[in-house]
Design a protein around this motif. Structure first.
Motif, PDB file in Angstrom:
ATOM      1  N   LYS A  11      -4.034   5.230 -30.098  1.00 31.65           N
ATOM      2  CA  LYS A  11      -3.689   6.638 -30.144  1.00 31.65           C
ATOM      3  C   LYS A  11      -3.638   7.240 -28.731  1.00 31.65           C
ATOM      4  CE  LYS A  11      -4.943  10.801 -32.639  1.00 31.65           C
ATOM      5  NZ  LYS A  11      -4.918  11.736 -31.517  1.00 31.65           N
ATOM      6  N   GLY A  12      -2.765   8.195 -28.555  1.00 25.63           N
ATOM      7  CA  GLY A  12      -2.663   8.863 -27.264  1.00 25.63           C
ATOM      8  C   GLY A  12      -3.644  10.016 -27.144  1.00 25.63           C
ATOM      9  N   GLY A  13      -3.939  10.404 -25.926  1.00 25.12           N
ATOM     10  CA  GLY A  13      -4.733  11.598 -25.695  1.00 25.12           C
ATOM     11  C   GLY A  13      -6.222  11.482 -25.983  1.00 25.12           C
ATOM     12  N   VAL A  14      -6.721  10.253 -26.102  1.00 26.37           N
ATOM     13  CA  VAL A  14      -8.148  10.121 -26.415  1.00 26.37           C
ATOM     14  C   VAL A  14      -9.011   9.939 -25.158  1.00 26.37           C
ATOM     15  CG1 VAL A  14      -7.779   9.232 -28.746  1.00 26.37           C
ATOM     16  CG2 VAL A  14      -7.965   7.639 -26.842  1.00 26.37           C
ATOM     17  N   GLY A  15      -8.344   9.708 -24.024  1.00 22.07           N
ATOM     18  CA  GLY A  15      -9.112   9.603 -22.775  1.00 22.07           C
ATOM     19  C   GLY A  15      -9.051   8.254 -22.083  1.00 22.07           C
ATOM     20  N   LYS A  16      -7.957   7.505 -22.283  1.00 21.39           N
ATOM     21  CA  LYS A  16      -7.839   6.192 -21.628  1.00 21.39           C
ATOM     22  C   LYS A  16      -7.787   6.329 -20.107  1.00 21.39           C
ATOM     23  CE  LYS A  16      -4.117   5.173 -23.873  1.00 21.39           C
ATOM     24  NZ  LYS A  16      -4.195   6.150 -24.935  1.00 21.39           N
ATOM     25  N   THR A  17      -6.946   7.236 -19.617  1.00 22.18           N
ATOM     26  CA  THR A  17      -6.779   7.354 -18.174  1.00 22.18           C
ATOM     27  C   THR A  17      -8.041   7.934 -17.527  1.00 22.18           C
ATOM     28  OG1 THR A  17      -4.404   7.558 -18.448  1.00 22.18           O
ATOM     29  CG2 THR A  17      -5.307   8.310 -16.364  1.00 22.18           C
ATOM     30  N   THR A  18      -8.622   8.934 -18.163  1.00 24.07           N
ATOM     31  CA  THR A  18      -9.891   9.502 -17.688  1.00 24.07           C
ATOM     32  C   THR A  18     -10.946   8.409 -17.595  1.00 24.07           C
ATOM     33  OG1 THR A  18      -9.393  11.644 -18.670  1.00 24.07           O
ATOM     34  CG2 THR A  18     -11.717  11.138 -18.319  1.00 24.07           C
ATOM     35  N   THR A  19     -10.999   7.565 -18.628  1.00 30.58           N
ATOM     36  CA  THR A  19     -11.983   6.481 -18.669  1.00 30.58           C
ATOM     37  C   THR A  19     -11.687   5.426 -17.612  1.00 30.58           C
ATOM     38  OG1 THR A  19     -12.403   6.850 -21.017  1.00 30.58           O
ATOM     39  CG2 THR A  19     -12.941   4.665 -20.155  1.00 30.58           C
ATOM     40  N   SER A  20     -10.413   5.026 -17.489  1.00 28.96           N
ATOM     41  CA  SER A  20     -10.048   4.022 -16.479  1.00 28.96           C
ATOM     42  C   SER A  20     -10.462   4.503 -15.090  1.00 28.96           C
ATOM     43  CB  SER A  20      -8.533   3.787 -16.477  1.00 28.96           C
ATOM     44  OG  SER A  20      -8.099   3.308 -17.720  1.00 28.96           O
ATOM     45  N   ALA A  21     -10.137   5.766 -14.792  1.00 31.47           N
ATOM     46  CA  ALA A  21     -10.426   6.313 -13.467  1.00 31.47           C
ATOM     47  C   ALA A  21     -11.934   6.350 -13.213  1.00 31.47           C
ATOM     48  CB  ALA A  21      -9.835   7.717 -13.346  1.00 31.47           C
ATOM     49  N   ARG A  44       3.868   7.976 -15.553  1.00 34.47           N
ATOM     50  CA  ARG A  44       2.792   7.768 -14.592  1.00 34.47           C
ATOM     51  C   ARG A  44       1.802   8.936 -14.618  1.00 34.47           C
ATOM     52  NH1 ARG A  44       5.060   8.285  -8.688  1.00 34.47           N
ATOM     53  NH2 ARG A  44       5.872   6.209  -9.037  1.00 34.47           N
ATOM     54  N   ASN A  45       0.534   8.669 -14.728  1.00 31.09           N
ATOM     55  CA  ASN A  45      -0.470   9.735 -14.743  1.00 31.09           C
ATOM     56  C   ASN A  45      -1.783   9.388 -14.067  1.00 31.09           C
ATOM     57  OD1 ASN A  45       0.584  12.062 -15.901  1.00 31.09           O
ATOM     58  ND2 ASN A  45       0.629  11.077 -17.904  1.00 31.09           N
ATOM     59  N   LEU A  46      -2.070   8.099 -13.957  1.00 25.18           N
ATOM     60  CA  LEU A  46      -3.340   7.692 -13.345  1.00 25.18           C
ATOM     61  C   LEU A  46      -3.449   8.235 -11.915  1.00 25.18           C
ATOM     62  CD1 LEU A  46      -5.908   5.886 -13.500  1.00 25.18           C
ATOM     63  CD2 LEU A  46      -4.506   4.030 -12.597  1.00 25.18           C
ATOM     64  N   ASP A  47      -2.319   8.252 -11.196  1.00 27.80           N
ATOM     65  CA  ASP A  47      -2.327   8.759  -9.817  1.00 27.80           C
ATOM     66  C   ASP A  47      -2.818  10.209  -9.755  1.00 27.80           C
ATOM     67  OD1 ASP A  47      -0.047   9.502 -11.213  1.00 27.80           O
ATOM     68  OD2 ASP A  47       1.195   9.671  -9.425  1.00 27.80           O
ATOM     69  N   LEU A  48      -2.432  11.011 -10.743  1.00 29.13           N
ATOM     70  CA  LEU A  48      -2.864  12.414 -10.772  1.00 29.13           C
ATOM     71  C   LEU A  48      -4.360  12.522 -11.024  1.00 29.13           C
ATOM     72  CD1 LEU A  48      -0.213  14.440 -12.814  1.00 29.13           C
ATOM     73  CD2 LEU A  48      -0.959  14.874 -10.473  1.00 29.13           C
ATOM     74  N   VAL A  49      -4.832  11.758 -12.004  1.00 29.00           N
ATOM     75  CA  VAL A  49      -6.250  11.803 -12.356  1.00 29.00           C
ATOM     76  C   VAL A  49      -7.102  11.287 -11.181  1.00 29.00           C
ATOM     77  CG1 VAL A  49      -8.002  10.942 -13.973  1.00 29.00           C
ATOM     78  CG2 VAL A  49      -5.778  11.650 -14.821  1.00 29.00           C
ATOM     79  N   MET A  50      -6.552  10.296 -10.454  1.00 34.74           N
ATOM     80  CA  MET A  50      -7.272   9.754  -9.296  1.00 34.74           C
ATOM     81  C   MET A  50      -7.089  10.627  -8.047  1.00 34.74           C
ATOM     82  SD  MET A  50      -8.883   6.927 -10.108  1.00 34.74           S
ATOM     83  CE  MET A  50      -9.217   6.273  -8.473  1.00 34.74           C
ATOM     84  N   THR A 224     -10.240  14.533  -9.170  1.00 34.37           N
ATOM     85  CA  THR A 224     -11.504  13.868  -8.833  1.00 34.37           C
ATOM     86  C   THR A 224     -12.088  13.305 -10.120  1.00 34.37           C
ATOM     87  OG1 THR A 224     -11.884  15.598  -7.200  1.00 34.37           O
ATOM     88  CG2 THR A 224     -13.752  14.191  -7.727  1.00 34.37           C
ATOM     89  N   PRO A 225     -12.060  11.991 -10.314  1.00 30.13           N
ATOM     90  CA  PRO A 225     -12.578  11.434 -11.569  1.00 30.13           C
ATOM     91  C   PRO A 225     -13.946  12.020 -11.927  1.00 30.13           C
ATOM     92  CG  PRO A 225     -11.539   9.717 -10.314  1.00 30.13           C
ATOM     93  CD  PRO A 225     -11.519  10.946  -9.440  1.00 30.13           C
TER      94      PRO A 225
END
Lengths: 269, 86
Positions: A11-21, A44-50, A224-225
């Protein structure tokens, strides 16, 4: 030995990128050499979260297609000097990632002495998600205590045990659950499934429970993670998950409703 | 909003969620790893059987089991009570 960890959910929007970062930062903060890879081609979104979006010159697809070297594409984190980000491509061609290309990148990172490679999976069960999990040694399945997320997680667990390189060799992937947006108060009133409920339905171990927190949104606002926010319970919960990932046992925190004082109870504070 | 609504709590629904998930997850796991045609096969068999006997959609169980390199397709149909069958 390099450990490849996929952060996935279905599922999308559960916090994968937040968690990865946050996991990547947490591991790097303990001196591990970490690369975190964004597999969400086209989104692409990880770059923003990081917080490194303005430093992206080359991306994952550029490396695979030979437009640049891996070293040129890896973005060194400004806060932690053993942490590197590989951004996803914004191309619309979803087939730009190939299994052989991904294998080459992972091999090169291993040869370069990275301790951990965190693969931030896109949502869904399409090619990007498949490639993100294919070479993994461990999987962190991010799940919200909510029906659709739990069901999708079970689907992902099925794919992890059949459609990965390890599964094809008859080996298994170490799977962990990570619950996000957990509200102890709503669990206490019976409005939300508990950690034990989700664990019982999915039948795998829980590596962390991240409480619902406004700090998560402000962290991604700032790039900032959240794990780097020292005053946040969400940060402490992520750091505990990192501890468990490294093999140590620490008790779960933030899963019980905080006891309110007499005055708070009287005045609903 | 009436005054009463202020005091009304949403009924606890976590148990409902858990129960529904337990059932659907178990059902999906039982067909996992099997060929993609199983759900369709199940539906078509149900249609054929229903031409003759009025069975419940849940009355058909299909299992594919592997034993010693052989695949066994197991089909079980629970027929309704005599009087209900008409």
């Amino acid at each position: 030995m390099t450990e490849i960890i996929v952060v996935t959910s279905g599922k999308g929007g559960v916090g994968k990128t937040t968690t990865s970062a946050s996991l990547a930062c947490g591991l790097a903060r303990r001196g591990k050499r970490v690369a975190v890879l964004d597999y969400d081609i086209g989104l692409r979104n990880l770059d923003l979260v990081m917080g490194c979006e303005r430093r992206v010159v080359y991306d994952f697809v550029n490396v695979i297609q030979g437009d640049c070297t891996l070293k040129q594409a890896l973005i060194k984190d400004k806060r932690l000097d053993t942490l590197f980000v590989l951004a996803a491509s914004q191309t619309r061609d979803k087939d730009a990632l190939s299994p052989e290309g991904v294998r080459r990148v992972l091999d090169e990172l291993s040869a370069d002495g990275f301790d951990y490679i965190i693969c931030d999976s896109p949502a869904g069960i399409e090619k990007g998600a498949h490639l993100a999990m294919y070479y993994a040694d461990q999987a962190i399945v991010v799940v919200n205590p909510e029906v659709s997320s739990v069901r999708d997680s079970d689907r992902i667990l099925g794919l992890l045990s059949s459609k990965t390189a390890r599964a094809e060799k008859g080996e298994s992937i170490k799977e962990h659950l990570l619950l996000t947006r957990y509200s102890p108060r709503r669990v206490a009133t019976g409005e939300m499934m508990s950690v034990a409920d989700v664990k019982e339905i999915l039948g795998i171990d829980v590596i962390g429970v991240i409480p619902e927190s406004p700090d998560v949104l402000s962290a991604s606002n700032a790039g900032t993670p959240v794990i780097l926010n020292e005053d946040s319970d969400a940060a402490r919960a992520y750091d505990d998950a990192v501890t468990r990932l490294l093999g140590d046992t620490v008790p779960m925190r933030f899963i019980d409703e905080r006891k309110k004082g007499f005055l708070a109870r009287m005045f609903g504070g | 909003m009436g005054l009463l609504a202020l005091f009304r709590r949403t009924p606890p629904s976590a148990n409902v969620a858990k129960e529904r998930l337990r059932i659907i997850v178990a059902q999906e796991r039982s067909t996992r790893g099997g060929p993609d045609y199983l759900p369709l096969l199940r539906r078509e068999l149900l249609e054929v059987i229903r031409k003759y006997v009025n069975v419940d959609p849940d009355a058909i169980q299909i299992n594919l089991e592997r034993e010693d390199g052989q695949e066994v397709l197991e089909l079980s149909v629970a027929l309704p009570e005599k009087n209900a069958a008409g």
